[in-house]
Scaffold this motif. Structure first.
Motif, PDB file in Angstrom:
ATOM      1  N   TYR A  44      64.747  77.838  53.538  1.00 56.10           N
ATOM      2  CA  TYR A  44      63.481  78.420  53.112  1.00 56.10           C
ATOM      3  C   TYR A  44      63.530  79.924  53.316  1.00 56.10           C
ATOM      4  CZ  TYR A  44      62.015  79.137  57.995  1.00 56.10           C
ATOM      5  OH  TYR A  44      61.924  79.561  59.294  1.00 56.10           O
ATOM      6  N   ALA A  45      62.577  80.631  52.698  1.00 50.53           N
ATOM      7  CA  ALA A  45      62.439  82.073  52.895  1.00 50.53           C
ATOM      8  C   ALA A  45      60.979  82.389  53.170  1.00 50.53           C
ATOM      9  CB  ALA A  45      62.920  82.840  51.664  1.00 50.53           C
ATOM     10  N   LEU A  46      60.748  83.293  54.098  1.00 53.33           N
ATOM     11  CA  LEU A  46      59.391  83.754  54.400  1.00 53.33           C
ATOM     12  C   LEU A  46      59.368  85.273  54.258  1.00 53.33           C
ATOM     13  CD1 LEU A  46      57.066  82.433  57.174  1.00 53.33           C
ATOM     14  CD2 LEU A  46      57.185  84.873  56.701  1.00 53.33           C
ATOM     15  N   VAL A  47      58.467  85.764  53.433  1.00 56.35           N
ATOM     16  CA  VAL A  47      58.373  87.201  53.153  1.00 56.35           C
ATOM     17  C   VAL A  47      56.970  87.692  53.512  1.00 56.35           C
ATOM     18  CG1 VAL A  47      58.367  88.960  51.350  1.00 56.35           C
ATOM     19  CG2 VAL A  47      60.161  87.219  51.394  1.00 56.35           C
ATOM     20  N   ASP A  48      56.938  88.744  54.302  1.00 56.02           N
ATOM     21  CA  ASP A  48      55.672  89.308  54.789  1.00 56.02           C
ATOM     22  C   ASP A  48      55.501  90.743  54.303  1.00 56.02           C
ATOM     23  OD1 ASP A  48      53.779  87.901  56.222  1.00 56.02           O
ATOM     24  OD2 ASP A  48      54.899  87.957  58.094  1.00 56.02           O
ATOM     25  N   ASP A  49      54.460  91.001  53.534  1.00 54.66           N
ATOM     26  CA  ASP A  49      54.063  92.376  53.185  1.00 54.66           C
ATOM     27  C   ASP A  49      55.127  93.161  52.414  1.00 54.66           C
ATOM     28  OD1 ASP A  49      51.604  92.081  54.455  1.00 54.66           O
ATOM     29  OD2 ASP A  49      52.379  92.774  56.381  1.00 54.66           O
ATOM     30  N   GLU A  50      56.117  92.505  51.849  1.00 53.44           N
ATOM     31  CA  GLU A  50      57.180  93.249  51.148  1.00 53.44           C
ATOM     32  C   GLU A  50      56.865  93.448  49.669  1.00 53.44           C
ATOM     33  OE1 GLU A  50      61.317  92.571  51.971  1.00 53.44           O
ATOM     34  OE2 GLU A  50      60.810  91.217  53.636  1.00 53.44           O
ATOM     35  N   LEU A  51      56.239  92.466  49.062  1.00 52.16           N
ATOM     36  CA  LEU A  51      55.839  92.606  47.659  1.00 52.16           C
ATOM     37  C   LEU A  51      54.511  93.337  47.562  1.00 52.16           C
ATOM     38  CD1 LEU A  51      56.406  91.863  44.677  1.00 52.16           C
ATOM     39  CD2 LEU A  51      55.032  89.796  45.064  1.00 52.16           C
ATOM     40  N   GLU A  52      53.631  93.004  48.482  1.00 56.27           N
ATOM     41  CA  GLU A  52      52.308  93.632  48.535  1.00 56.27           C
ATOM     42  C   GLU A  52      51.764  93.494  49.937  1.00 56.27           C
ATOM     43  OE1 GLU A  52      48.049  92.505  46.630  1.00 56.27           O
ATOM     44  OE2 GLU A  52      49.597  93.033  45.172  1.00 56.27           O
ATOM     45  N   VAL A  53      51.172  94.550  50.458  1.00 61.74           N
ATOM     46  CA  VAL A  53      50.602  94.499  51.799  1.00 61.74           C
ATOM     47  C   VAL A  53      49.443  93.492  51.805  1.00 61.74           C
ATOM     48  CG1 VAL A  53      49.362  95.800  53.571  1.00 61.74           C
ATOM     49  CG2 VAL A  53      51.275  96.857  52.352  1.00 61.74           C
ATOM     50  N   GLY A  54      49.446  92.618  52.811  1.00 60.08           N
ATOM     51  CA  GLY A  54      48.400  91.607  52.905  1.00 60.08           C
ATOM     52  C   GLY A  54      48.763  90.307  52.224  1.00 60.08           C
ATOM     53  N   LEU A  55      50.047  90.146  51.896  1.00 53.66           N
ATOM     54  CA  LEU A  55      50.481  88.915  51.242  1.00 53.66           C
ATOM     55  C   LEU A  55      51.647  88.314  52.008  1.00 53.66           C
ATOM     56  CD1 LEU A  55      50.179  87.038  48.731  1.00 53.66           C
ATOM     57  CD2 LEU A  55      52.006  88.391  47.691  1.00 53.66           C
ATOM     58  N   ARG A  56      51.488  87.071  52.422  1.00 55.36           N
ATOM     59  CA  ARG A  56      52.557  86.323  53.094  1.00 55.36           C
ATOM     60  C   ARG A  56      52.922  85.133  52.223  1.00 55.36           C
ATOM     61  NH1 ARG A  56      50.911  85.365  58.710  1.00 55.36           N
ATOM     62  NH2 ARG A  56      52.040  87.318  59.097  1.00 55.36           N
ATOM     63  N   SER A  57      54.218  84.934  52.011  1.00 54.36           N
ATOM     64  CA  SER A  57      54.684  83.853  51.142  1.00 54.36           C
ATOM     65  C   SER A  57      55.857  83.133  51.790  1.00 54.36           C
ATOM     66  CB  SER A  57      55.117  84.427  49.781  1.00 54.36           C
ATOM     67  OG  SER A  57      55.740  83.426  48.988  1.00 54.36           O
ATOM     68  N   ILE A  58      55.858  81.815  51.663  1.00 51.37           N
ATOM     69  CA  ILE A  58      56.973  81.007  52.128  1.00 51.37           C
ATOM     70  C   ILE A  58      57.412  80.121  50.965  1.00 51.37           C
ATOM     71  CG2 ILE A  58      55.440  79.244  53.102  1.00 51.37           C
ATOM     72  CD1 ILE A  58      57.600  78.782  55.266  1.00 51.37           C
ATOM     73  N   ALA A  59      58.725  80.011  50.746  1.00 56.48           N
ATOM     74  CA  ALA A  59      59.252  79.311  49.565  1.00 56.48           C
ATOM     75  C   ALA A  59      60.425  78.417  49.946  1.00 56.48           C
ATOM     76  CB  ALA A  59      59.690  80.329  48.506  1.00 56.48           C
ATOM     77  N   VAL A  60      60.615  77.381  49.141  1.00 51.98           N
ATOM     78  CA  VAL A  60      61.742  76.461  49.323  1.00 51.98           C
ATOM     79  C   VAL A  60      62.389  76.204  47.958  1.00 51.98           C
ATOM     80  CG1 VAL A  60      60.763  75.326  51.352  1.00 51.98           C
ATOM     81  CG2 VAL A  60      60.257  74.435  49.070  1.00 51.98           C
ATOM     82  N   PRO A  61      63.659  75.797  47.943  1.00 53.07           N
ATOM     83  CA  PRO A  61      64.326  75.533  46.665  1.00 53.07           C
ATOM     84  C   PRO A  61      64.022  74.146  46.120  1.00 53.07           C
ATOM     85  CG  PRO A  61      65.880  75.238  48.467  1.00 53.07           C
ATOM     86  CD  PRO A  61      64.589  75.708  49.083  1.00 53.07           C
ATOM     87  N   VAL A  62      64.134  74.020  44.809  1.00 57.96           N
ATOM     88  CA  VAL A  62      64.065  72.731  44.110  1.00 57.96           C
ATOM     89  C   VAL A  62      65.451  72.487  43.527  1.00 57.96           C
ATOM     90  CG1 VAL A  62      63.010  71.426  42.228  1.00 57.96           C
ATOM     91  CG2 VAL A  62      61.627  73.023  43.571  1.00 57.96           C
ATOM     92  N   HIS A  63      66.063  71.369  43.907  1.00 57.97           N
ATOM     93  CA  HIS A  63      67.440  71.099  43.522  1.00 57.97           C
ATOM     94  C   HIS A  63      67.533  70.117  42.358  1.00 57.97           C
ATOM     95  CE1 HIS A  63      67.809  72.373  47.800  1.00 57.97           C
ATOM     96  NE2 HIS A  63      68.911  72.956  47.368  1.00 57.97           N
ATOM     97  N   THR A  64      68.636  70.231  41.619  1.00 62.29           N
ATOM     98  CA  THR A  64      68.986  69.228  40.622  1.00 62.29           C
ATOM     99  C   THR A  64      69.716  68.094  41.336  1.00 62.29           C
ATOM    100  OG1 THR A  64      71.078  70.350  40.167  1.00 62.29           O
ATOM    101  CG2 THR A  64      69.186  70.948  38.794  1.00 62.29           C
ATOM    102  N   GLN A  65      70.046  67.037  40.589  1.00 60.18           N
ATOM    103  CA  GLN A  65      70.723  65.893  41.191  1.00 60.18           C
ATOM    104  C   GLN A  65      72.092  66.256  41.753  1.00 60.18           C
ATOM    105  OE1 GLN A  65      69.860  63.109  37.688  1.00 60.18           O
ATOM    106  NE2 GLN A  65      69.862  61.683  39.400  1.00 60.18           N
ATOM    107  N   ASP A  66      72.741  67.260  41.180  1.00 61.95           N
ATOM    108  CA  ASP A  66      74.065  67.643  41.667  1.00 61.95           C
ATOM    109  C   ASP A  66      74.003  68.691  42.774  1.00 61.95           C
ATOM    110  OD1 ASP A  66      73.336  69.897  40.279  1.00 61.95           O
ATOM    111  OD2 ASP A  66      74.912  69.764  38.771  1.00 61.95           O
ATOM    112  N   GLY A  67      72.797  68.976  43.277  1.00 66.57           N
ATOM    113  CA  GLY A  67      72.656  69.866  44.427  1.00 66.57           C
ATOM    114  C   GLY A  67      72.443  71.325  44.108  1.00 66.57           C
ATOM    115  N   ARG A  68      72.457  71.710  42.830  1.00 65.06           N
ATOM    116  CA  ARG A  68      72.238  73.106  42.475  1.00 65.06           C
ATOM    117  C   ARG A  68      70.761  73.473  42.623  1.00 65.06           C
ATOM    118  NH1 ARG A  68      72.378  74.016  37.622  1.00 65.06           N
ATOM    119  NH2 ARG A  68      72.531  71.889  36.819  1.00 65.06           N
ATOM    120  N   VAL A  69      70.514  74.731  42.958  1.00 65.39           N
ATOM    121  CA  VAL A  69      69.129  75.207  43.034  1.00 65.39           C
ATOM    122  C   VAL A  69      68.641  75.452  41.613  1.00 65.39           C
ATOM    123  CG1 VAL A  69      67.603  77.051  43.825  1.00 65.39           C
ATOM    124  CG2 VAL A  69      69.438  76.214  45.315  1.00 65.39           C
TER     125      VAL A  69
END
Length: 290
Positions: free
Chosen positions: A216-241
Motif C-alpha cells: 500500500y501507499a500513504l501520501v500526506d499533503d503532497e498533492l494538496e495540503v489538507g489531503l491524506r490518501s491511502i491506496a492499494v493495488p488491484v491485481h489481474t489473475q497472473d499477479g500484475r498490477v
C-alpha cells in the motif's frame, strides 16, 4: 360429508385445485419444482467452471453435493439443450455456456465492475473512493465515488494527476519493473505541488520499494495540503498490477493510525471483491481496461 378414504381419493395439502388437477400440475407445485430444477442446473454448470474439463456424472455429484441421480438428470437436460455434450459417459462443456453470460459481461467496463464496491467503500469510511490506471506518467481516473469534496480541484472520471505525487500513482509505479519505474519518474515533471511533495528520484524510488513491500501507499499533503490518501493495488489473475483504488480523507478527521488500522483493511477487502469480479470476466477473455 364425502368419505376421505373412498377409492381414488388422494390425500394432500389443502390447496384449491390440488386433487382435481393432480399434485404435479398445480402452479404452487410447479413453482417449487421449477425453482429447484433451475438451481440444480446452475449448480451443475458451476462444476464445469471449477474443473474446466470433461466430467462424469459422479464427478458432478461430488463437486456440487447433489445426489448422483439428480446430477445425471441435470446433465441429460443440459445435453439436450446444447450446453454440454455426452461422449461415452463424459460430459464436455460446449461454447453455448458462454452465451449465458458473455453478452452482458462483454458490455461491462472496468468502471461498471468497480462502482458498487467504491460506493460501499466511500460510505463505510466517509471518504472519497476512486480507481485509477496508469497513463504515461499520470494516473487516469476510471471510477469514483465522492462522499464530500476534499480537494480544491474537482476530480471526475477521465481526470489525470501526476503519478509521483499520489498514493494511487505510487502503487501503480511500484507494480512496474524497476527500469520502468526509473524511466517514468525521469520523464515526469516532478514539480513541488506543495511544500511536502517528494520530487527527488532517489527518494521516490525508495518510497516505491517500500510501497511494493508493504502492499500500500500513504501520501500526506503532497498533492494538496489538507489531503491524506491511502491506496492499494488491484491485481489481474497472473499477479500484475492492473489498477489502484484509494480512499481520500481529511487529516483532521482521520489520523495515520486510523488509515492503517481502519481504512487499509477496508480497502483490501474491497480489492478482493473487485479482483474476484475481474477474474470472473477474465475467464471469458473479457478483461476490461477502462
Amino acid at each position: 360429508m364425502p368419505d376421505p378414504c373412498r377409492p381414488g381419493r388422494k390425500l394432500g395439502p389443502a390447496v384449491p385445485g390440488y386433487y382435481r388437477r393432480g399434485p404435479r400440475s398445480h402452479p404452487r407445485y410447479r413453482s417449487r419444482a421449477t425453482g429447484s430444477s433451475l438451481a440444480r442446473g446452475l449448480s451443475v454448470l458451476t462444476a464445469f467452471a471449477q474443473s474446466r474439463s470433461a466430467l462424469k456424472s459422479a464427478d458432478v455429484a461430488r463437486i456440487t453435493g447433489l445426489p448422483r441421480a439428480t446430477a445425471l438428470r441435470a446433465l441429460i437436460t443440459l445435453d439436450h439443450l446444447g450446453y454440454v455434450t455426452n461422449r461415452a459417459g463424459l460430459y464436455h462443456p460446449n461454447a453455448a455456456i458462454l452465451s449465458l453470460g458473455y453478452a452482458p459481461l462483454s458490455r461491462l467496463s472496468l468502471a461498471q465492475l468497480t462502482q458498487l464496491h467504491l460506493t460501499a467503500l466511500s460510505s463505510r469510511l466517509s471518504g472519497s473512493a476512486s480507481m485509477t490506471v496508469l497513463s504515461g506518467t499520470d494516473i487516469l481516473y476510471v471510477a469514483r465515488a465522492a462522499a464530500t469534496r476534499l480537494m480544491t480541484v474537482d476530480i471526475a472520471v477521465g481526470a489525470q494527476l501526476p503519478a509521483y505525487a499520489t498514493a494511487m500513482g505510487r502503487v501503480l509505479l511500484a507494480g512496474l519493473p524497476e527500469a520502468e519505474r526509473v524511466a517514468l519518474l525521469a520523464a515526469s515533471n516532478r514539480a513541488p505541488l506543495t511544500p511536502h511533495t517528494v520530487t527527488d528520484i532517489d527518494e521516490l524510488l525508495r518510497l516505491l520499494q517500500r510501497t511494493a513491500a508493504d502492499g500500500y501507499a500513504l501520501v500526506d499533503d503532497e498533492l494538496e495540503v489538507g489531503l491524506r490518501s491511502i491506496a492499494v493495488p488491484v491485481h489481474t489473475q497472473d499477479g500484475r498490477v492492473h489498477a489502484a483504488i484509494n480512499i481520500a480523507m481529511h487529516p483532521s478527521r482521520h489520523t495515520v493510525t486510523d488509515c492503517i488500522g481502519q481504512a487499509l483493511p477496508a480497502l483490501r477487502s474491497a480489492t478482493q471483491a473487485i479482483e474476484h469480479d475481474l477474474a470472473a470476466v477474465g475467464r471469458l477473455g473479457l478483461m476490461p481496461l477502462t
